[in-house]
Write a protein that holds these residues in place. Structure first.
Motif, PDB file in Angstrom:
ATOM      1  N   GLU A 106       0.848  -1.191   0.000  1.00 18.68           N
ATOM      2  CA  GLU A 106       0.000   0.000   0.000  1.00 18.68           C
ATOM      3  C   GLU A 106       0.882   1.238   0.000  1.00 18.68           C
ATOM      4  O   GLU A 106       1.842   1.352   0.758  1.00 18.68           O
ATOM      5  N   VAL A 107       0.554   2.188  -0.881  1.00 13.35           N
ATOM      6  CA  VAL A 107       1.300   3.439  -0.988  1.00 13.35           C
ATOM      7  C   VAL A 107       0.822   4.384   0.100  1.00 13.35           C
ATOM      8  O   VAL A 107      -0.381   4.572   0.274  1.00 13.35           O
ATOM      9  N   PRO A 108       1.775   5.003   0.855  1.00 14.33           N
ATOM     10  CA  PRO A 108       1.342   5.941   1.892  1.00 14.33           C
ATOM     11  C   PRO A 108       0.592   7.125   1.286  1.00 14.33           C
ATOM     12  O   PRO A 108       0.845   7.539   0.151  1.00 14.33           O
ATOM     13  N   ALA A 109      -0.305   7.675   2.035  1.00 18.48           N
ATOM     14  CA  ALA A 109      -1.124   8.779   1.544  1.00 18.48           C
ATOM     15  C   ALA A 109      -0.301  10.039   1.347  1.00 18.48           C
ATOM     16  O   ALA A 109      -0.552  10.804   0.413  1.00 18.48           O
ATOM     17  N   GLN A 110       0.650  10.281   2.214  1.00 14.60           N
ATOM     18  CA  GLN A 110       1.474  11.489   2.115  1.00 14.60           C
ATOM     19  C   GLN A 110       2.851  11.114   1.557  1.00 14.60           C
ATOM     20  O   GLN A 110       3.697  10.623   2.274  1.00 14.60           O
ATOM     21  N   VAL A 111       3.094  11.346   0.283  1.00 15.36           N
ATOM     22  CA  VAL A 111       4.369  11.068  -0.363  1.00 15.36           C
ATOM     23  C   VAL A 111       4.929  12.390  -0.869  1.00 15.36           C
ATOM     24  O   VAL A 111       4.255  13.117  -1.601  1.00 15.36           O
ATOM     25  N   ASP A 112       6.161  12.703  -0.481  1.00 13.95           N
ATOM     26  CA  ASP A 112       6.806  13.932  -0.938  1.00 13.95           C
ATOM     27  C   ASP A 112       7.609  13.604  -2.197  1.00 13.95           C
ATOM     28  O   ASP A 112       8.751  13.137  -2.139  1.00 13.95           O
TER      29      ASP A 112
END
Length: 112
Positions: free
Chosen positions: A4-10
């Motif tokens: 699962e990809v984290p919601a907050q990606v910089d």
């Protein structure tokens, strides 16, 4: 397997890290007369550059020498000057007790 990809990606930090170059230097061999260094440049998930630097300094060997010494014993007190070439030494001097010139030759048999 999916993660699962984290919601907050910089994304900017990820791209800056991807395009940055990292320089690594390592000394592979360190001996009295030999030094080998390896320099790598890593970026964009791959090896961009590699340099190997070899530094070899041959030791200086002295084959000639001028010597000065004295030979003393019962009935002998001689001052000697000599010339050494590799393992041979040729000497000449004067014996003060017997009042006579002296000569000598010497060969090095074992050296460590």
């Amino acid at each position: 397997m999916k993660h699962e990809v984290p919601a907050q990606v910089d994304t900017a930090v990820i791209l800056a890290d991807y395009f940055s170059e990292r320089h690594y230097r390592d000394t592979i061999i360190q001996r009295p007369y030999l030094r080998v260094e390896l320099t790598d440049v890593v970026g964009q998930n791959r090896l961009l550059d590699r340099q190997v630097v070899v530094n070899y300094q041959q030791p200086v060997v002295h084959d000639n020498a001028l010597t000065l010494g004295a030979d003393m014993g019962r009935g002998l007190c001689a001052v000697m000057a000599g010339y050494r070439r590799k393992s041979w030494e040729f000497r000449a001097g004067y014996d003060f007790i017997n009042r006579t010139p002296v000569v000598g030759v010497q060969k090095t048999l074992w050296q460590w």
